[in-house]
Write a protein that holds these residues in place. Sequence first.
Motif, mmCIF file in Angstrom:
data_model
loop_
_atom_site.group_PDB
_atom_site.id
_atom_site.type_symbol
_atom_site.label_atom_id
_atom_site.label_comp_id
_atom_site.label_asym_id
_atom_site.label_seq_id
_atom_site.Cartn_x
_atom_site.Cartn_y
_atom_site.Cartn_z
ATOM 1 N N THR A 60 -17.680 -32.076 28.798
ATOM 2 C CA THR A 60 -19.046 -31.809 28.355
ATOM 3 C C THR A 60 -20.054 -32.340 29.374
ATOM 4 N N ILE A 61 -20.986 -31.480 29.767
ATOM 5 C CA ILE A 61 -22.032 -31.839 30.732
ATOM 6 C C ILE A 61 -23.393 -31.918 30.035
ATOM 7 N N ILE A 62 -23.764 -30.855 29.355
ATOM 8 C CA ILE A 62 -25.016 -30.803 28.593
ATOM 9 C C ILE A 62 -24.679 -30.395 27.168
ATOM 10 N N THR A 63 -25.273 -31.075 26.205
ATOM 11 C CA THR A 63 -25.030 -30.751 24.809
ATOM 12 C C THR A 63 -26.264 -31.134 23.999
ATOM 13 N N ASN A 64 -26.179 -30.949 22.683
ATOM 14 C CA ASN A 64 -27.236 -31.420 21.793
ATOM 15 C C ASN A 64 -28.598 -30.832 22.149
ATOM 16 N N LYS A 65 -28.629 -29.539 22.440
ATOM 17 C CA LYS A 65 -29.871 -28.813 22.699
ATOM 18 C C LYS A 65 -30.629 -29.337 23.918
ATOM 19 N N GLY A 66 -29.915 -29.477 25.051
ATOM 20 C CA GLY A 66 -30.593 -29.819 26.299
ATOM 21 C C GLY A 66 -30.452 -31.243 26.767
ATOM 22 N N CYS A 67 -29.519 -32.014 26.223
ATOM 23 C CA CYS A 67 -29.306 -33.402 26.636
ATOM 24 C C CYS A 67 -28.214 -33.463 27.713
ATOM 25 N N LEU A 68 -28.564 -33.916 28.897
ATOM 26 C CA LEU A 68 -27.606 -34.049 29.992
ATOM 27 C C LEU A 68 -26.810 -35.335 29.772
ATOM 28 N N VAL A 69 -25.831 -35.272 28.874
ATOM 29 C CA VAL A 69 -25.083 -36.468 28.486
ATOM 30 C C VAL A 69 -24.265 -37.025 29.648
ATOM 31 N N ASP A 70 -23.911 -36.185 30.596
ATOM 32 C CA ASP A 70 -23.156 -36.661 31.754
ATOM 33 C C ASP A 70 -23.967 -37.682 32.554
ATOM 34 N N SER A 71 -25.298 -37.641 32.449
ATOM 35 C CA SER A 71 -26.140 -38.559 33.214
ATOM 36 C C SER A 71 -26.043 -39.998 32.710
ATOM 37 N N LYS A 72 -25.472 -40.209 31.518
ATOM 38 C CA LYS A 72 -25.315 -41.571 31.012
ATOM 39 C C LYS A 72 -24.207 -42.314 31.738
ATOM 40 N N ILE A 73 -23.260 -41.592 32.324
ATOM 41 C CA ILE A 73 -22.116 -42.247 32.972
ATOM 42 C C ILE A 73 -22.025 -41.915 34.457
ATOM 43 N N THR A 74 -22.888 -41.043 34.964
ATOM 44 C CA THR A 74 -22.860 -40.645 36.369
ATOM 45 C C THR A 74 -24.282 -40.622 36.922
ATOM 46 N N ARG A 75 -24.428 -40.141 38.145
ATOM 47 C CA ARG A 75 -25.742 -39.988 38.774
ATOM 48 C C ARG A 75 -26.312 -38.576 38.566
ATOM 49 N N SER A 76 -25.726 -37.820 37.664
ATOM 50 C CA SER A 76 -26.229 -36.476 37.389
ATOM 51 C C SER A 76 -27.665 -36.543 36.869
ATOM 52 N N LYS A 77 -28.467 -35.526 37.204
ATOM 53 C CA LYS A 77 -29.875 -35.517 36.782
ATOM 54 C C LYS A 77 -30.457 -34.124 36.954
ATOM 55 N N PHE A 78 -31.525 -33.865 36.197
ATOM 56 C CA PHE A 78 -32.352 -32.700 36.446
ATOM 57 C C PHE A 78 -33.342 -33.053 37.547
ATOM 58 N N GLU A 79 -33.536 -32.137 38.487
ATOM 59 C CA GLU A 79 -34.491 -32.370 39.556
ATOM 60 C C GLU A 79 -35.887 -31.939 39.109
ATOM 61 N N GLN A 80 -36.887 -32.481 39.768
ATOM 62 C CA GLN A 80 -38.266 -32.108 39.468
ATOM 63 C C GLN A 80 -38.444 -30.607 39.666
ATOM 64 N N ARG A 81 -39.060 -29.954 38.703
ATOM 65 C CA ARG A 81 -39.201 -28.494 38.762
ATOM 66 C C ARG A 81 -40.106 -28.063 39.918
ATOM 67 N N GLN A 82 -39.713 -26.950 40.545
ATOM 68 C CA GLN A 82 -40.575 -26.259 41.491
ATOM 69 C C GLN A 82 -41.306 -25.114 40.794
ATOM 70 N N LYS A 83 -40.624 -24.501 39.813
ATOM 71 C CA LYS A 83 -41.189 -23.435 38.998
ATOM 72 C C LYS A 83 -40.711 -23.625 37.564
ATOM 73 N N ALA A 84 -41.542 -23.221 36.606
ATOM 74 C CA ALA A 84 -41.136 -23.313 35.209
ATOM 75 C C ALA A 84 -39.919 -22.439 34.922
ATOM 76 N N SER A 85 -39.806 -21.340 35.651
ATOM 77 C CA SER A 85 -38.724 -20.390 35.411
ATOM 78 C C SER A 85 -37.420 -20.776 36.114
ATOM 79 N N GLU A 86 -37.401 -21.935 36.782
ATOM 80 C CA GLU A 86 -36.200 -22.415 37.462
ATOM 81 C C GLU A 86 -35.847 -23.816 36.974
#
Length: 316
Positions: free
Chosen positions: A197-223
């Motif tokens: 499991t990487i993302i669950t619970n309607k948009g929660c990046l749960v993998d980021s709790k145990i790793t360095r995974s992250k969402f990057e700052q948006r360049q566009k709302a559609s990306e």
Amino acid sequence: MMAFFWHHELLLWFVAVGLAAAEMKLDCGLEFVTLVWSDSGSQADASLFRLGSCFPTTFTPREVVFNVELDNCNFRRLVSGNELNYTNDLFYMSSPGSYVLPFTLPVVCSYQRPKDWYPILYEPVSSTYGVEDLLFHIELMNADFSGPAETSTFPLGSMIPIMASVEEVAHQPLLLLLEECVAATTSDLETAVETYTIITNKGCLVDSKITRSKFEQRQKASELQLSLQAFRFELGQEVYIHCTMFAWDPNGLDGTKKACHYVKGHGWELLDNPVYSSICDCCDSSCKTRRARSPGAGNGLFQKAVIGPLVITDLA
């Protein structure tokens, strides 16, 4: 990382509403960058500075210090001629009701390009899906998200850049979200024996709790850009990442429509407006589904997607 570099120190002076003369000092090293922001007027809230996706290493009412690795904080790599540039942004988030306006300043570290450097070419891993009047797309990217990935093999612990997007064909502006993502060894998720499991619970990046995974700052709302740290799952085998993409009203974020990642030492943070990170509080429990509001003529649109195969290799 590299034994060739152009060492430089950069002094910038910045004047803005609520800020007197403020000084930014940048020192680019071989693997680390040190950035110091000083403001003798102490008009800004030092805790609200970010270098890319990184929080300050230390701060006082008058000084903010970042000591970070070039591989972190969403530094973007660009090779141009004989130069290898790492770029980022120092930005001040401000706070509701503050008279100090938010601002952004460029951060650039330049190094000499190695003579034997050349890009590795391969067939990019990507997928495109059409639904109603929207076109969804997801693919592996290179390190700075400027183009397709140069390889589909990732050592354990390295970063896997993934970008999802939606083309708004004759549609009002939409926000692209990833509602769920799991990894499997098959392109058909229904036949998978084991998943990660990487993302669950309607948009929660749960993998980021145990790793360095992250969402990057948006360049566009559609990306939506996801830096996924290569995880220990079926090493050496082909892996497919299955995601549910969702196009939604940019002004309609709530506990079931969000992009949240976990920041070590700070807790869950909402990508699109950290001030409202309380939306992410349910990530440690259950983000319940509620009746969707319409982002236009009809509800938000889902699209199942799969990207791969890719291979995660052991460092040993």
